[in-house]
Design a protein around this motif. Structure first.
Motif, PDB file in Angstrom:
ATOM      1  N   SER A  46      -4.895  -6.201  -4.002  1.00 24.04           N
ATOM      2  CA  SER A  46      -6.003  -5.955  -3.863  1.00 24.04           C
ATOM      3  C   SER A  46      -6.611  -4.345  -3.563  1.00 24.04           C
ATOM      4  O   SER A  46      -6.434  -3.609  -3.518  1.00 24.04           O
ATOM      5  N   ARG A  47      -8.039  -4.879  -3.178  1.00 22.93           N
ATOM      6  CA  ARG A  47      -8.759  -3.422  -2.912  1.00 22.93           C
ATOM      7  C   ARG A  47      -8.424  -3.316  -1.943  1.00 22.93           C
ATOM      8  O   ARG A  47      -8.320  -1.557  -1.799  1.00 22.93           O
ATOM      9  N   VAL A  48      -8.064  -3.333  -0.688  1.00 18.28           N
ATOM     10  CA  VAL A  48      -7.387  -3.472   0.486  1.00 18.28           C
ATOM     11  C   VAL A  48      -6.550  -2.905   0.127  1.00 18.28           C
ATOM     12  O   VAL A  48      -6.490  -1.420   0.861  1.00 18.28           O
ATOM     13  N   THR A  49      -5.646  -2.936  -0.144  1.00 16.72           N
ATOM     14  CA  THR A  49      -3.722  -2.419  -0.712  1.00 16.72           C
ATOM     15  C   THR A  49      -4.328  -0.792  -1.528  1.00 16.72           C
ATOM     16  O   THR A  49      -4.008  -0.262  -0.818  1.00 16.72           O
ATOM     17  N   VAL A  50      -5.747  -0.823  -2.062  1.00 16.41           N
ATOM     18  CA  VAL A  50      -5.290   0.405  -2.828  1.00 16.41           C
ATOM     19  C   VAL A  50      -6.409   1.194  -1.800  1.00 16.41           C
ATOM     20  O   VAL A  50      -5.980   2.145  -1.823  1.00 16.41           O
ATOM     21  N   ARG A  51      -7.117   0.944  -1.149  1.00 17.31           N
ATOM     22  CA  ARG A  51      -7.742   1.265  -0.322  1.00 17.31           C
ATOM     23  C   ARG A  51      -6.895   2.429   0.776  1.00 17.31           C
ATOM     24  O   ARG A  51      -7.752   3.382   1.211  1.00 17.31           O
ATOM     25  N   ASN A  52      -6.438   1.478   1.591  1.00 15.82           N
ATOM     26  CA  ASN A  52      -4.892   1.869   2.461  1.00 15.82           C
ATOM     27  C   ASN A  52      -4.153   2.670   1.645  1.00 15.82           C
ATOM     28  O   ASN A  52      -4.059   4.662   2.377  1.00 15.82           O
ATOM     29  N   ALA A  53      -4.236   2.809   0.139  1.00 11.92           N
ATOM     30  CA  ALA A  53      -3.200   3.714  -0.190  1.00 11.92           C
ATOM     31  C   ALA A  53      -3.806   4.814   0.039  1.00 11.92           C
ATOM     32  O   ALA A  53      -3.113   5.761  -0.331  1.00 11.92           O
ATOM     33  N   TYR A  88       0.709  -1.207  -0.114  1.00 10.21           N
ATOM     34  CA  TYR A  88       0.091  -0.270   0.039  1.00 10.21           C
ATOM     35  C   TYR A  88       1.150   1.160  -0.222  1.00 10.21           C
ATOM     36  O   TYR A  88       0.582   2.563  -0.345  1.00 10.21           O
ATOM     37  N   GLU A  89       2.191   1.054   1.042  1.00  8.27           N
ATOM     38  CA  GLU A  89       2.921   2.241   0.570  1.00  8.27           C
ATOM     39  C   GLU A  89       3.796   2.550  -0.781  1.00  8.27           C
ATOM     40  O   GLU A  89       3.620   3.523  -0.895  1.00  8.27           O
ATOM     41  N   GLN A  90       3.849   1.013  -1.195  1.00 11.30           N
ATOM     42  CA  GLN A  90       4.493   1.280  -2.493  1.00 11.30           C
ATOM     43  C   GLN A  90       3.044   2.221  -4.182  1.00 11.30           C
ATOM     44  O   GLN A  90       3.752   2.439  -4.691  1.00 11.30           O
ATOM     45  N   VAL A  91       1.521   1.617  -3.649  1.00  2.79           N
ATOM     46  CA  VAL A  91       1.383   1.876  -4.937  1.00  2.79           C
ATOM     47  C   VAL A  91       0.862   3.722  -4.351  1.00  2.79           C
ATOM     48  O   VAL A  91       0.736   4.260  -5.372  1.00  2.79           O
ATOM     49  N   LYS A  92       0.849   4.125  -2.653  1.00  4.46           N
ATOM     50  CA  LYS A  92       1.137   5.778  -2.096  1.00  4.46           C
ATOM     51  C   LYS A  92       1.911   6.628  -3.133  1.00  4.46           C
ATOM     52  O   LYS A  92       1.947   7.374  -3.069  1.00  4.46           O
ATOM     53  N   GLU A  93       3.154   5.973  -3.294  1.00  4.84           N
ATOM     54  CA  GLU A  93       3.697   6.379  -4.011  1.00  4.84           C
ATOM     55  C   GLU A  93       3.795   6.882  -4.979  1.00  4.84           C
ATOM     56  O   GLU A  93       4.531   8.121  -5.761  1.00  4.84           O
ATOM     57  N   ALA A  94       3.734   5.924  -5.653  1.00  4.19           N
ATOM     58  CA  ALA A  94       3.638   5.844  -7.297  1.00  4.19           C
ATOM     59  C   ALA A  94       2.228   6.683  -7.517  1.00  4.19           C
ATOM     60  O   ALA A  94       2.622   7.696  -8.874  1.00  4.19           O
ATOM     61  N   ILE A  95       1.271   7.060  -6.631  1.00  5.24           N
ATOM     62  CA  ILE A  95       0.220   7.771  -7.505  1.00  5.24           C
ATOM     63  C   ILE A  95       0.567   9.246  -7.137  1.00  5.24           C
ATOM     64  O   ILE A  95       0.481  10.405  -7.933  1.00  5.24           O
ATOM     65  N   LYS A  96       1.044   9.239  -5.519  1.00  4.52           N
ATOM     66  CA  LYS A  96       1.571  10.647  -5.276  1.00  4.52           C
ATOM     67  C   LYS A  96       3.078  11.458  -6.362  1.00  4.52           C
ATOM     68  O   LYS A  96       2.898  12.597  -6.678  1.00  4.52           O
ATOM     69  N   ASN A 128      -8.281  18.691  -9.337  1.00  5.36           N
ATOM     70  CA  ASN A 128      -9.136  18.589  -9.564  1.00  5.36           C
ATOM     71  C   ASN A 128      -9.871  17.751 -10.824  1.00  5.36           C
ATOM     72  O   ASN A 128     -11.000  18.116 -11.440  1.00  5.36           O
ATOM     73  N   THR A 129      -8.801  17.009 -10.901  1.00  7.31           N
ATOM     74  CA  THR A 129      -9.146  15.629 -11.746  1.00  7.31           C
ATOM     75  C   THR A 129      -9.404  14.631 -11.423  1.00  7.31           C
ATOM     76  O   THR A 129      -9.112  14.064 -10.604  1.00  7.31           O
ATOM     77  N   ARG A 130     -10.065  13.034 -11.354  1.00  9.87           N
ATOM     78  CA  ARG A 130     -10.523  11.942 -10.630  1.00  9.87           C
ATOM     79  C   ARG A 130      -9.607  10.929 -11.372  1.00  9.87           C
ATOM     80  O   ARG A 130      -9.822  11.222 -12.576  1.00  9.87           O
ATOM     81  N   VAL A 131      -9.921  10.728  -9.910  1.00 12.75           N
ATOM     82  CA  VAL A 131      -8.257   9.864 -10.119  1.00 12.75           C
ATOM     83  C   VAL A 131      -9.299   8.124 -10.448  1.00 12.75           C
ATOM     84  O   VAL A 131     -10.512   8.092 -10.557  1.00 12.75           O
ATOM     85  N   PRO A 132      -7.985   7.052 -11.238  1.00 14.96           N
ATOM     86  CA  PRO A 132      -8.920   5.470 -11.567  1.00 14.96           C
ATOM     87  C   PRO A 132      -9.748   5.125 -10.393  1.00 14.96           C
ATOM     88  O   PRO A 132      -9.373   5.469  -8.976  1.00 14.96           O
ATOM     89  N   SER A 133     -10.804   4.489 -10.980  1.00 16.06           N
ATOM     90  CA  SER A 133     -11.569   4.029  -9.777  1.00 16.06           C
ATOM     91  C   SER A 133     -10.824   3.161  -8.851  1.00 16.06           C
ATOM     92  O   SER A 133      -9.615   2.956  -8.902  1.00 16.06           O
ATOM     93  N   GLU A 134     -11.253   2.259  -7.960  1.00 19.96           N
ATOM     94  CA  GLU A 134     -10.791   1.434  -7.074  1.00 19.96           C
ATOM     95  C   GLU A 134     -10.444   0.181  -7.814  1.00 19.96           C
ATOM     96  O   GLU A 134      -9.330  -0.711  -7.867  1.00 19.96           O
ATOM     97  N   THR A 135     -11.727  -0.250  -8.393  1.00 18.84           N
ATOM     98  CA  THR A 135     -11.122  -1.733  -9.860  1.00 18.84           C
ATOM     99  C   THR A 135     -10.637  -1.065 -10.718  1.00 18.84           C
ATOM    100  O   THR A 135      -9.265  -2.375 -11.183  1.00 18.84           O
ATOM    101  N   GLU A 136      -9.936  -0.324 -11.472  1.00 18.47           N
ATOM    102  CA  GLU A 136      -9.128   0.336 -12.161  1.00 18.47           C
ATOM    103  C   GLU A 136      -8.120   0.403 -11.369  1.00 18.47           C
ATOM    104  O   GLU A 136      -6.809  -0.036 -11.762  1.00 18.47           O
ATOM    105  N   LEU A 137      -7.181   0.823 -10.141  1.00 13.47           N
ATOM    106  CA  LEU A 137      -6.069   0.589  -9.479  1.00 13.47           C
ATOM    107  C   LEU A 137      -5.640  -0.666  -9.001  1.00 13.47           C
ATOM    108  O   LEU A 137      -4.808  -0.434  -9.107  1.00 13.47           O
TER     109      LEU A 137
END
Length: 245
Positions: free
Chosen positions: A46-53, A11-19, A30-39
Protein backbone atom coordinates in the motif's frame (compact mmCIF):
# COMPACT_ATOMS: atom_id res chain seq x y z
CA UNK A 1 10.33 -10.28 -2.73
CA UNK A 2 8.61 -9.48 0.52
CA UNK A 3 7.52 -12.16 2.96
CA UNK A 4 3.85 -11.54 3.75
CA UNK A 5 3.98 -14.10 6.59
CA UNK A 6 6.99 -12.63 8.34
CA UNK A 7 6.74 -11.04 11.79
CA UNK A 8 8.79 -8.14 10.37
CA UNK A 9 6.38 -5.36 9.29
CA UNK A 10 6.08 -4.82 5.54
CA UNK A 11 7.33 -1.23 5.74
CA UNK A 12 10.52 -2.50 7.43
CA UNK A 13 10.98 -5.07 4.68
CA UNK A 14 10.53 -2.41 1.99
CA UNK A 15 12.96 -0.13 3.81
CA UNK A 16 15.62 -2.86 3.95
CA UNK A 17 15.08 -3.76 0.29
CA UNK A 18 15.60 -0.14 -0.80
CA UNK A 19 18.53 0.28 1.58
CA UNK A 20 20.22 -2.75 -0.01
CA UNK A 21 19.84 -1.23 -3.48
CA UNK A 22 21.54 1.95 -2.22
CA UNK A 23 24.37 0.15 -0.41
CA UNK A 24 25.06 -2.05 -3.44
CA UNK A 25 25.12 1.08 -5.67
CA UNK A 26 22.18 -0.16 -7.75
CA UNK A 27 20.60 3.17 -6.88
CA UNK A 28 23.40 5.73 -7.03
CA UNK A 29 23.72 8.95 -5.02
CA UNK A 30 21.91 12.04 -6.29
CA UNK A 31 19.59 9.92 -8.47
CA UNK A 32 15.83 10.11 -8.10
CA UNK A 33 14.16 7.01 -6.66
CA UNK A 34 10.94 5.60 -8.16
CA UNK A 35 7.72 7.39 -7.20
CA UNK A 36 5.43 6.10 -4.46
CA UNK A 37 3.11 4.67 -7.11
CA UNK A 38 6.01 2.86 -8.81
CA UNK A 39 7.25 1.48 -5.50
CA UNK A 40 3.74 0.27 -4.65
CA UNK A 41 3.76 -1.76 -7.88
CA UNK A 42 7.34 -3.02 -7.40
CA UNK A 43 6.75 -4.30 -3.86
CA UNK A 44 3.00 -4.92 -4.12
CA UNK A 45 2.20 -2.94 -0.99
CA UNK A 46 0.00 0.00 0.00
CA UNK A 47 0.93 3.67 -0.26
CA UNK A 48 1.05 3.91 3.55
CA UNK A 49 3.64 1.12 3.65
CA UNK A 50 5.78 2.84 1.02
CA UNK A 51 5.56 6.20 2.78
CA UNK A 52 6.56 4.68 6.12
CA UNK A 53 9.55 2.96 4.52
CA UNK A 54 10.69 6.14 2.76
CA UNK A 55 10.27 8.21 5.93
CA UNK A 56 12.58 5.84 7.82
CA UNK A 57 15.20 6.02 5.08
CA UNK A 58 15.05 9.83 5.11
CA UNK A 59 15.48 9.80 8.91
CA UNK A 60 18.50 7.49 8.60
CA UNK A 61 20.10 9.69 5.95
CA UNK A 62 19.83 7.30 2.99
CA UNK A 63 17.28 9.43 1.15
CA UNK A 64 16.43 13.11 0.96
CA UNK A 65 13.23 14.76 -0.21
CA UNK A 66 13.46 17.74 -2.57
CA UNK A 67 10.33 19.86 -2.55
CA UNK A 68 8.42 19.63 -5.81
CA UNK A 69 11.01 17.35 -7.41
CA UNK A 70 10.95 13.99 -5.65
CA UNK A 71 13.01 11.74 -3.39
CA UNK A 72 16.71 11.23 -4.10
CA UNK A 73 19.51 9.01 -2.86
CA UNK A 74 21.64 11.00 -0.43
CA UNK A 75 25.39 11.29 -0.50
CA UNK A 76 26.88 8.96 2.14
CA UNK A 77 27.28 10.55 5.55
CA UNK A 78 30.52 10.38 7.50
CA UNK A 79 29.77 8.68 10.80
CA UNK A 80 31.58 9.88 13.90
CA UNK A 81 31.12 7.87 17.10
CA UNK A 82 30.97 10.31 20.00
CA UNK A 83 32.76 8.17 22.58
CA UNK A 84 35.45 6.76 20.33
CA UNK A 85 38.19 8.92 18.86
CA UNK A 86 38.77 8.20 15.16
CA UNK A 87 40.68 10.35 12.72
CA UNK A 88 38.90 12.02 9.79
CA UNK A 89 40.82 9.69 7.49
CA UNK A 90 39.48 6.62 9.32
CA UNK A 91 35.93 8.00 9.36
CA UNK A 92 36.03 8.61 5.59
CA UNK A 93 37.33 5.11 4.99
CA UNK A 94 34.43 3.75 7.03
CA UNK A 95 31.99 5.59 4.76
CA UNK A 96 33.72 4.39 1.59
CA UNK A 97 34.97 7.91 0.76
CA UNK A 98 38.38 9.21 -0.30
CA UNK A 99 39.73 11.79 2.20
CA UNK A 100 41.59 14.92 1.17
CA UNK A 101 43.16 17.91 2.91
CA UNK A 102 44.06 21.52 2.16
CA UNK A 103 46.18 23.31 4.75
CA UNK A 104 44.90 26.87 5.22
CA UNK A 105 46.97 28.13 8.16
CA UNK A 106 50.01 27.34 10.29
CA UNK A 107 50.47 30.06 12.88
CA UNK A 108 51.10 31.02 16.48
CA UNK A 109 48.19 31.85 18.80
CA UNK A 110 47.61 32.82 22.42
CA UNK A 111 44.34 30.88 22.71
CA UNK A 112 43.82 27.86 24.97
CA UNK A 113 47.07 28.23 26.91
CA UNK A 114 45.45 27.25 30.22
CA UNK A 115 43.61 24.21 28.82
CA UNK A 116 46.82 22.98 27.18
CA UNK A 117 48.70 23.52 30.47
CA UNK A 118 51.48 25.43 28.75
CA UNK A 119 54.59 26.65 30.52
CA UNK A 120 55.24 30.41 30.60
CA UNK A 121 57.83 30.23 27.79
CA UNK A 122 55.72 28.00 25.56
CA UNK A 123 53.32 29.11 22.82
CA UNK A 124 50.36 27.69 20.93
CA UNK A 125 50.56 26.28 17.40
CA UNK A 126 47.33 26.72 15.42
CA UNK A 127 46.69 24.53 12.38
CA UNK A 128 43.65 25.12 10.18
CA UNK A 129 42.79 22.55 7.53
CA UNK A 130 39.92 22.09 5.11
CA UNK A 131 38.94 18.43 4.85
CA UNK A 132 37.44 16.82 1.75
CA UNK A 133 35.44 13.66 1.12
CA UNK A 134 35.57 12.57 -2.53
CA UNK A 135 36.87 16.06 -3.42
CA UNK A 136 33.94 17.83 -1.72
CA UNK A 137 34.71 20.15 1.25
CA UNK A 138 32.89 18.79 4.30
CA UNK A 139 34.83 19.91 7.39
CA UNK A 140 36.91 22.87 8.55
CA UNK A 141 39.33 21.74 11.23
CA UNK A 142 41.22 23.78 13.83
CA UNK A 143 43.89 22.16 16.01
CA UNK A 144 45.85 23.84 18.82
CA UNK A 145 49.10 22.30 20.15
CA UNK A 146 52.00 23.12 22.45
CA UNK A 147 54.88 24.44 20.36
CA UNK A 148 57.48 22.86 22.65
CA UNK A 149 56.04 19.39 22.26
CA UNK A 150 54.43 19.46 18.82
CA UNK A 151 56.09 22.35 16.97
CA UNK A 152 57.55 19.81 14.55
CA UNK A 153 54.10 19.68 12.92
CA UNK A 154 54.80 23.05 11.31
CA UNK A 155 57.40 21.37 9.08
CA UNK A 156 55.43 18.22 8.34
CA UNK A 157 53.23 17.53 5.32
CA UNK A 158 49.88 18.23 6.99
CA UNK A 159 47.92 17.00 4.01
CA UNK A 160 48.62 13.65 5.66
CA UNK A 161 46.86 12.44 8.79
CA UNK A 162 48.09 14.41 11.83
CA UNK A 163 47.28 11.37 13.99
CA UNK A 164 49.61 9.20 11.91
CA UNK A 165 52.39 11.81 12.05
CA UNK A 166 52.15 12.06 15.85
CA UNK A 167 52.05 8.28 16.17
CA UNK A 168 55.19 7.95 14.05
CA UNK A 169 57.12 10.80 15.70
CA UNK A 170 55.92 10.52 19.31
CA UNK A 171 54.79 6.87 19.52
CA UNK A 172 51.39 8.15 20.73
CA UNK A 173 48.14 6.66 19.42
CA UNK A 174 45.41 9.27 19.81
CA UNK A 175 42.63 6.88 18.82
CA UNK A 176 42.81 5.15 22.21
CA UNK A 177 40.09 6.04 24.68
CA UNK A 178 41.16 8.28 27.55
CA UNK A 179 38.95 9.25 30.48
CA UNK A 180 40.43 12.73 30.48
CA UNK A 181 39.29 13.47 26.92
CA UNK A 182 36.42 15.87 26.43
CA UNK A 183 34.03 16.23 23.51
CA UNK A 184 31.30 18.88 23.15
CA UNK A 185 28.93 18.85 20.17
CA UNK A 186 26.78 21.82 19.17
CA UNK A 187 25.01 23.08 16.03
CA UNK A 188 24.78 26.52 14.43
CA UNK A 189 24.13 28.07 11.03
CA UNK A 190 27.00 28.11 8.57
CA UNK A 191 27.21 31.90 8.33
CA UNK A 192 28.98 33.74 5.54
CA UNK A 193 32.52 32.28 5.83
CA UNK A 194 31.43 28.65 6.20
CA UNK A 195 28.87 29.09 3.42
CA UNK A 196 31.62 30.25 1.08
CA UNK A 197 33.99 27.46 2.10
CA UNK A 198 31.44 24.66 1.80
CA UNK A 199 29.47 26.13 -1.10
CA UNK A 200 26.17 26.10 0.80
CA UNK A 201 23.58 28.63 1.99
CA UNK A 202 24.44 30.64 5.15
CA UNK A 203 21.44 29.02 6.87
CA UNK A 204 22.84 25.50 6.33
CA UNK A 205 23.36 23.69 9.68
CA UNK A 206 26.94 22.99 10.74
CA UNK A 207 28.04 20.69 13.56
CA UNK A 208 30.71 22.10 15.85
CA UNK A 209 32.80 19.51 17.65
CA UNK A 210 35.09 20.88 20.37
CA UNK A 211 37.60 18.39 21.73
CA UNK A 212 40.37 18.18 24.31
CA UNK A 213 42.54 15.14 23.63
CA UNK A 214 45.06 13.68 26.05
CA UNK A 215 47.90 11.20 26.04
CA UNK A 216 47.90 9.76 29.54
CA UNK A 217 47.45 12.75 31.85
CA UNK A 218 48.91 15.30 29.41
CA UNK A 219 46.78 17.34 26.98
CA UNK A 220 47.91 16.86 23.38
CA UNK A 221 45.65 19.25 21.51
CA UNK A 222 42.40 21.15 21.48
CA UNK A 223 40.29 20.76 18.37
CA UNK A 224 37.39 22.74 16.98
CA UNK A 225 35.86 21.20 13.88
CA UNK A 226 33.05 22.67 11.77
CA UNK A 227 31.33 19.78 9.98
CA UNK A 228 28.71 20.18 7.27
CA UNK A 229 25.41 18.98 8.73
CA UNK A 230 24.26 17.29 5.54
CA UNK A 231 27.41 15.13 5.35
CA UNK A 232 27.94 14.03 8.96
CA UNK A 233 26.02 12.02 11.53
CA UNK A 234 27.06 11.31 15.11
CA UNK A 235 26.48 8.06 16.97
CA UNK A 236 26.30 8.00 20.75
CA UNK A 237 27.39 4.60 22.02
CA UNK A 238 25.45 3.11 24.97
CA UNK A 239 26.86 2.55 28.40
CA UNK A 240 28.73 4.59 30.97
CA UNK A 241 30.94 6.68 28.71
CA UNK A 242 30.38 10.05 30.31
CA UNK A 243 34.07 10.92 30.22
CA UNK A 244 35.22 9.10 27.13
CA UNK A 245 35.77 10.30 23.59
Amino acid sequence: MLNQNSTIPLYEQVKEAIKLKIEQKEWKENTRVPSETELMKIYEVSRVTVRNALALLVDEGYLEKKQGIGTFVSKPRIKKIIFHRASFTQSCAGAGLVPGTQVLKKEGKNSYRKSLQLEADDKVVHIERLRFADNEPVSLEHMFFSYKKYGFLLWEDLEKSVYSIIKERMKVDLTFENKKNRNILSVEKAGSRMAKIFGVAPSEPVFIMETLIHSGDDPVYIGKDYCLGSRFCYEVTPGDHGEKV
